[in-house]
Design a protein around this motif. Sequence first.
Motif, short mmCIF file in Angstrom:
data_model
loop_
_atom_site.label_atom_id
_atom_site.label_comp_id
_atom_site.label_asym_id
_atom_site.label_seq_id
_atom_site.Cartn_x
_atom_site.Cartn_y
_atom_site.Cartn_z
N LYS A 71 0.83 -1.20 0.00
CA LYS A 71 0.00 0.00 0.00
C LYS A 71 0.87 1.25 0.00
CE LYS A 71 -3.48 2.53 2.64
NZ LYS A 71 -4.36 2.55 3.84
N PRO A 72 0.62 2.19 -0.90
CA PRO A 72 1.40 3.43 -0.94
C PRO A 72 1.26 4.22 0.35
CG PRO A 72 0.19 3.13 -2.98
CD PRO A 72 -0.34 2.10 -2.03
N THR A 73 2.29 4.97 0.66
CA THR A 73 2.30 5.82 1.84
C THR A 73 1.74 7.19 1.50
OG1 THR A 73 4.25 4.68 2.69
CG2 THR A 73 3.72 6.83 3.66
N PRO A 74 0.68 7.63 2.18
CA PRO A 74 0.11 8.96 1.89
C PRO A 74 1.14 10.06 2.07
CG PRO A 74 -1.38 7.69 3.27
CD PRO A 74 -0.09 6.92 3.22
N GLY A 75 1.05 11.09 1.22
CA GLY A 75 1.94 12.23 1.34
C GLY A 75 3.17 12.16 0.46
N GLN A 76 3.37 11.02 -0.20
CA GLN A 76 4.51 10.89 -1.10
C GLN A 76 4.07 11.04 -2.55
OE1 GLN A 76 6.52 7.21 -0.33
NE2 GLN A 76 7.26 7.85 1.68
N GLU A 77 4.92 11.62 -3.36
CA GLU A 77 4.58 11.79 -4.77
C GLU A 77 4.75 10.48 -5.53
OE1 GLU A 77 3.10 13.41 -8.12
OE2 GLU A 77 3.10 14.23 -6.10
N GLU A 78 5.91 9.84 -5.37
CA GLU A 78 6.14 8.56 -6.01
C GLU A 78 5.78 7.44 -5.04
OE1 GLU A 78 10.01 8.22 -7.64
OE2 GLU A 78 9.77 9.92 -9.01
N ASN A 79 5.44 6.27 -5.61
CA ASN A 79 4.95 5.17 -4.80
C ASN A 79 5.72 3.89 -5.11
OD1 ASN A 79 2.63 6.66 -3.57
ND2 ASN A 79 2.04 6.84 -5.71
N PRO A 80 6.92 3.74 -4.51
CA PRO A 80 7.79 2.60 -4.83
C PRO A 80 7.17 1.25 -4.47
CG PRO A 80 8.62 3.82 -2.94
CD PRO A 80 7.55 4.65 -3.54
N THR A 81 6.38 1.17 -3.39
CA THR A 81 5.78 -0.11 -3.03
C THR A 81 4.77 -0.55 -4.08
OG1 THR A 81 4.14 1.04 -1.65
CG2 THR A 81 6.12 0.22 -0.56
N LEU A 122 -6.11 8.43 -5.57
CA LEU A 122 -5.66 7.47 -6.57
C LEU A 122 -4.14 7.51 -6.60
CD1 LEU A 122 -6.18 5.49 -8.93
CD2 LEU A 122 -6.24 7.48 -10.45
N TYR A 123 -3.52 6.39 -6.26
CA TYR A 123 -2.07 6.30 -6.27
C TYR A 123 -1.63 5.63 -7.58
CZ TYR A 123 -2.55 7.05 -1.22
OH TYR A 123 -2.88 7.55 0.02
N LEU A 124 -0.77 6.30 -8.32
CA LEU A 124 -0.16 5.76 -9.52
C LEU A 124 1.33 5.58 -9.24
CD1 LEU A 124 -1.98 7.88 -12.25
CD2 LEU A 124 -2.62 5.65 -11.32
N PRO A 125 2.07 4.87 -10.09
CA PRO A 125 3.48 4.59 -9.79
C PRO A 125 4.31 5.83 -9.47
CG PRO A 125 2.76 3.30 -11.66
CD PRO A 125 1.64 4.23 -11.34
N GLU A 126 4.11 6.89 -10.22
CA GLU A 126 4.93 8.08 -10.04
C GLU A 126 4.08 9.32 -9.79
OE1 GLU A 126 7.43 8.30 -13.44
OE2 GLU A 126 8.58 6.50 -12.92
N GLN A 127 2.86 9.12 -9.29
CA GLN A 127 1.96 10.25 -9.08
C GLN A 127 0.90 9.87 -8.07
OE1 GLN A 127 -0.16 11.41 -12.60
NE2 GLN A 127 -0.62 13.47 -11.84
N THR A 128 0.54 10.82 -7.23
CA THR A 128 -0.56 10.65 -6.29
C THR A 128 -1.62 11.70 -6.57
OG1 THR A 128 0.88 9.71 -4.57
CG2 THR A 128 -1.22 10.65 -3.84
#
Length: 245
Positions: free
Chosen positions: A54-64, A162-168
């Motif tokens: 699950k992506p971490t809120p507040g980050q722009e990119e989402n490595p997980t 909506l979390y995308l790989p390189e965008q939130t």
Amino acid sequence: MELAGRAARFGNQILNIIAGILTLLLFLYGAYCLWDTYMTGRGAFLSNDLLEYKPTPGQEENPTLQELMAINPDVVGWLTVDDTHIDYPVVQGEDDMEYINKDVYGQFALSGSIFLSSVNSRDFTDPYSLVYGHHMANGAMFGDIIEFADPAYFEAHTTGTLYLPEQTIPITLFACVETSASDPVVYNPQAQEKDVSGLLSYLKENAVQYREIGVQSNDRIIGLSTCAEAETNGRVIVFGRLESE
């Protein structure tokens, strides 16, 4: 007479044994149905291993999320609707039946997955992106979508992500529609090729719940669709605007 009495008693014993076996089989079948229902419902919620991605809120990119996409390239994002059970990865199959009964790892699961329409761009750049999920009675998957038809619930739930790989991308929810699976506007994302003006007009006229957020024809819209409880072909869809940075 004595022989007839013995035969009758023996026959009664046989009938009692058969009745006992049938009762036991019915009990075992009922227990299996309860167990199967429980396991199906439990499997519809996020497992601990999936929560690790699950992506971490507040980050722009989402490595997980990118790690999960490496496991299954059909993963396209992660969707969260605040203060609901909706908090799942989103996949996209070759058609809209592929993930009806498959989980995010591609394994059989009655609860299926949350999936983006196969006609949409996987990066959610279309004017209108449509996402599907099963309506689970325990609130899992898109079970909470039908709650948005209630005015109080609709007013209390306004945002998502909506979390995308390189965008939130933040989501602002603004409409809820009750319709059928054959609705030519809601279930035809390709009709909104240039902008969503036609869709917005439809929503203002037909929504059972609507809030004015200043949505424009050049905005990007996301629809979250699930089955209604009362009708076989009934559907409930919640609409949100994908906010620009």
